[in-house]
Design a protein around this motif. Structure first.
Motif, PDB file in Angstrom:
ATOM      1  N   GLU A  86      -1.021  -2.996  14.359  1.00 41.41           N
ATOM      2  CA  GLU A  86      -1.121  -2.081  15.501  1.00 41.41           C
ATOM      3  C   GLU A  86      -1.014  -2.920  16.765  1.00 41.41           C
ATOM      4  OE1 GLU A  86      -4.343   0.994  15.466  1.00 41.41           O
ATOM      5  OE2 GLU A  86      -4.711   0.279  17.509  1.00 41.41           O
ATOM      6  N   ALA A 125       0.468   2.358  16.213  1.00 38.37           N
ATOM      7  CA  ALA A 125       0.298   1.922  14.828  1.00 38.37           C
ATOM      8  C   ALA A 125       1.679   1.717  14.225  1.00 38.37           C
ATOM      9  CB  ALA A 125      -0.484   2.959  14.049  1.00 38.37           C
ATOM     10  N   TRP A 159       0.788   1.471   8.185  1.00 42.85           N
ATOM     11  CA  TRP A 159      -0.270   2.270   7.566  1.00 42.85           C
ATOM     12  C   TRP A 159       0.007   2.350   6.078  1.00 42.85           C
ATOM     13  CZ3 TRP A 159       3.594   4.139  10.658  1.00 42.85           C
ATOM     14  CH2 TRP A 159       4.514   5.033  10.068  1.00 42.85           C
ATOM     15  N   ALA A 170      -1.740   9.519   5.781  1.00 45.62           N
ATOM     16  CA  ALA A 170      -1.664   8.174   6.366  1.00 45.62           C
ATOM     17  C   ALA A 170      -3.058   7.631   6.658  1.00 45.62           C
ATOM     18  CB  ALA A 170      -0.856   8.224   7.647  1.00 45.62           C
ATOM     19  N   GLN A 171      -3.285   6.369   6.324  1.00 46.42           N
ATOM     20  CA  GLN A 171      -4.588   5.740   6.567  1.00 46.42           C
ATOM     21  C   GLN A 171      -4.374   4.412   7.286  1.00 46.42           C
ATOM     22  OE1 GLN A 171      -7.322   7.297   6.085  1.00 46.42           O
ATOM     23  NE2 GLN A 171      -6.799   8.899   4.601  1.00 46.42           N
ATOM     24  N   TYR A 172      -5.268   4.124   8.221  1.00 47.39           N
ATOM     25  CA  TYR A 172      -5.092   2.948   9.074  1.00 47.39           C
ATOM     26  C   TYR A 172      -6.200   1.925   8.894  1.00 47.39           C
ATOM     27  CZ  TYR A 172      -1.778   6.222  11.081  1.00 47.39           C
ATOM     28  OH  TYR A 172      -0.741   7.105  11.237  1.00 47.39           O
ATOM     29  N   TRP A 201      -7.798  -0.987   6.626  1.00 43.27           N
ATOM     30  CA  TRP A 201      -7.235  -1.912   5.637  1.00 43.27           C
ATOM     31  C   TRP A 201      -8.316  -2.572   4.810  1.00 43.27           C
ATOM     32  CZ3 TRP A 201      -1.926  -1.918   5.124  1.00 43.27           C
ATOM     33  CH2 TRP A 201      -1.229  -1.214   6.129  1.00 43.27           C
ATOM     34  N   HIS A 237      -8.932   2.322  12.836  1.00 39.34           N
ATOM     35  CA  HIS A 237      -8.029   1.257  12.384  1.00 39.34           C
ATOM     36  C   HIS A 237      -8.825  -0.048  12.376  1.00 39.34           C
ATOM     37  CE1 HIS A 237      -4.809  -1.607  12.172  1.00 39.34           C
ATOM     38  NE2 HIS A 237      -5.176  -2.125  13.332  1.00 39.34           N
TER      39      HIS A 237
END
Ligand SMILES: *[C@@H]1O[C@H](CO)[C@@H](O)[C@H](O)[C@H]1NC(C)=O
Ligand SMILES: *[C@@H]1O[C@H](CO)[C@@H](O)[C@H](O)[C@H]1NC(C)=O
Ligand SMILES: *[C@@H]1O[C@H](CO)[C@@H](O)[C@H](O)[C@H]1NC(C)=O
Length: 499
Positions: free
Chosen positions: A213, A218, A221, A229-231, A233, A241
């Motif tokens: 990002e 972003a 993802w 969608a997922q940010y 990790w 995020h």
């Protein structure tokens, strides 16, 4: 043994005598004596040599025999070994099916649903590839092959993107995208996740001037199992995020949540583990902003790892718990409700997370102690400020009603119905009858005049041991053997099984 030690002793004695004769009194002997002695000596020597020859022959014969015996036993041992080897191999063939995947043979219900379950059933199993059937054997989908770490009972499900993969060079958000294909169907994976205590999957991104990002855009993802969608990790917080360094506050640049987000021209990396079961497994990886030639990004996605088994303590309270303890055939089931037993329909062709997996049917009428009574009087009752006793029990199932004392004792918690009615025996005054719960009035029935009716109906929630009585506070109650004008009725409507 005894024979050879006997020979040895004999030989020793002869030897000693020979020595004694030969050397003992040398100085005092004549030539004649010497000659005699020499002859004796020669004779003894011959005898001794003969003896040794015979004994040696015997010994070498014995050695020969022993050698033969050893050979015989070697052969026997070898044959035993090969026999055992054959049997071990046969056993192994039974364990190792095609592709070398093993089956936890010892599970009584057949295929285990998770590696954890296989390990529970047989703690001596070794790590390797196994067949398991998370959605239940004989129903749903076919068994799947997984890797089991049997030291911990962890189930690993692999996929097509486990190696380090370079995302190449492109600029736009998500310009690189890679769909992850698992070595098991999504139904079997969902079942495994539902059954497991804990699931996780590692993601690593090695970056060189390649942010996940940047400037609040972003570029990268991953998609969860539903494609969302997922940010995040690492960890289980889908709200922000972040990478593991962001959680630990240890990123190379304290202003960002991921090492890679520092956009630095140096070799950096972010490694984390997604632990939110609802989002697993990762279905797709997307990266971007690696466009300058100098930029580079390499992703490594771990196998899906699931461990443990959700515990069901005591009586199952849902289809999910029934499924977790091993039920796989759809049908009507009884479960433990809040206070009562309940009936549900479990559709085990679906998974616990699917709509229609559990359909509530209703409360189940369970009476561990039936209670029904109907009592009457034979005579009038005239004593005010006292408990009204009874003389006739038309019905007294459960014997919770004691007619002599007029006391009802609730044998179980639950909802009870009571009704009373009668007529007054006195003109121009009020006759009043209370319904008392543990000595306290719940309500009363009143009659205003001679022959007029008093009555009362009630539904009460009682606890085990609660007492119910009729209490005459004013006036009188009329009755006689022929009339039976006084009625007191009670029964258990619904038992509080779990109260
Ligand atoms: C994040 O998790 C919560 C709780 O599990 C969920 O309700 C929400 O939909 C999730 N948001 C995303 C974007 O997945
Ligand atoms: C980064 O890593 C790559 C590959 O290992 C290497 O070729 C390169 O020299 C490294 N760059 C820096 C600045 O350390
Ligand atoms: C009351 O009832 C009794 C018995 O039925 C009857 O004999 C009597 O006449 C009644 N009295 C009045 C005042 O109604």
């Amino acid at each position: 043994m005894a024979a050879s030690s006997h020979y040895a002793t004999t030989f020793f004695l002869i030897f000693v005598i020979a020595l004694g004769v030969a050397g003992g009194q040398k100085n005092h002997l004549s030539a004649e004596d010497n000659k005699v002695l020499r002859n004796d000596y020669e004779t003894l020597k011959d005898q001794f040599e003969n003896f040794v020859k015979v004994q040696f022959g015997r010994l070498s014969e014995e050695v020969q025999q022993l050698k033969l015996k050893v050979q015989e036993q070697d052969l026997l041992l070898a044959s035993c070994k090969s026999q055992f080897g054959r049997e071990a191999k046969e056993l192994d063939n039974r364990v190792v099916l095609n592709n070398g995947a093993k089956v936890g043979l010892e599970t009584k219900s057949g295929l285990p649903r998770t590696c954890h379950e296989a390990r529970l059933a047989n703690p001596s199993l070794t790590s390797g590839v196994y067949w398991i059937d998370p959605d239940g054997q004989g129903v749903g989908e076919d068994p799947i092959q997984v890797t089991c770490d049997m030291s911990s009972g962890i189930t690993f499900i692999g996929h097509n993107s486990e190696s380090a993969i370079n995302v190449g060079h492109c600029l736009d958000p998500g310009c690189y995208t890679r769909s992850i294909a698992y070595e098991a169907s999504s139904r079997q994976i969902s079942a495994l996740i539902e059954l497991s205590d804990e699931c996780r999957q590692s993601i690593k991104y090695e970056c060189f001037s390649a942010p996940l990002e940047f400037n609040e855009i972003a570029y990268s993802w991953w998609n969860d199992k539903n494609g969302q969608a997922q940010y995040y990790w690492s960890g289980n917080n889908n709200a922000t995020h972040t990478c593991q360094c962001g959680i630990d506050n240890s990123c190379v640049d304290s202003n960002v949540k991921c090492n890679c987000d520092s956009y630095a021209p140096s070799n950096l990396s972010d490694s984390g583990e997604i632990t939110k079961k609802e989002d697993l497994p990762v279905s797709r990886l997307n990266f971007g902003r690696t466009s300058p030639e100098a930029s580079s990004g390499i992703h490594t996605l771990g196998k899906l790892k699931c461990s443990g088994q959700r515990a069901v303590n005591g009586m199952p309270t849902s289809c999910t718990e029934l499924w977790q303890i091993g039920h796989v055939l759809s049908g009507l089931y009884l479960i433990r409700g809040v206070s009562q037993v309940e009936t549900v329909y479990c559709d085990f062709s679906k998974l616990p997370t699917s709509k229609g997996f559990q359909t509530w049917i209703g409360f189940t009428d369970v009476k561990s102690s039936p209670v029904f009574f109907y009592v009457q009087r034979d005579t009038s009752y005239l004593t005010t400020n006292s408990v009204v006793p009874f003389e006739v029990a038309k019905l007294n199932v459960g014997n919770a009603m004691n007619i002599a004392t007029g006391t009802f004792v609730a044998p179980r918690s639950g909802k009870y119905f009571f009704a009373l009615s009668g007529i007054s025996n006195t003109a121009n005054i009020h006759s009043r009858v209370q319904l008392q719960l543990n000595g306290v009035s719940v309500g009363r029935g009143v009659s205003h005049d001679l022959n007029l009716t008093f009555s009362l109906q009630s539904v009460l929630q009682l606890r085990t041991g609660d007492q119910i009585r009729l209490f005459l506070t004013d006036g009188t109650i009329y009755d006689d053997t022929n009339a039976h004008d006084t009625h007191f009725v009670g029964f258990l409507i619904e038992e509080g099984v779990f109260q």
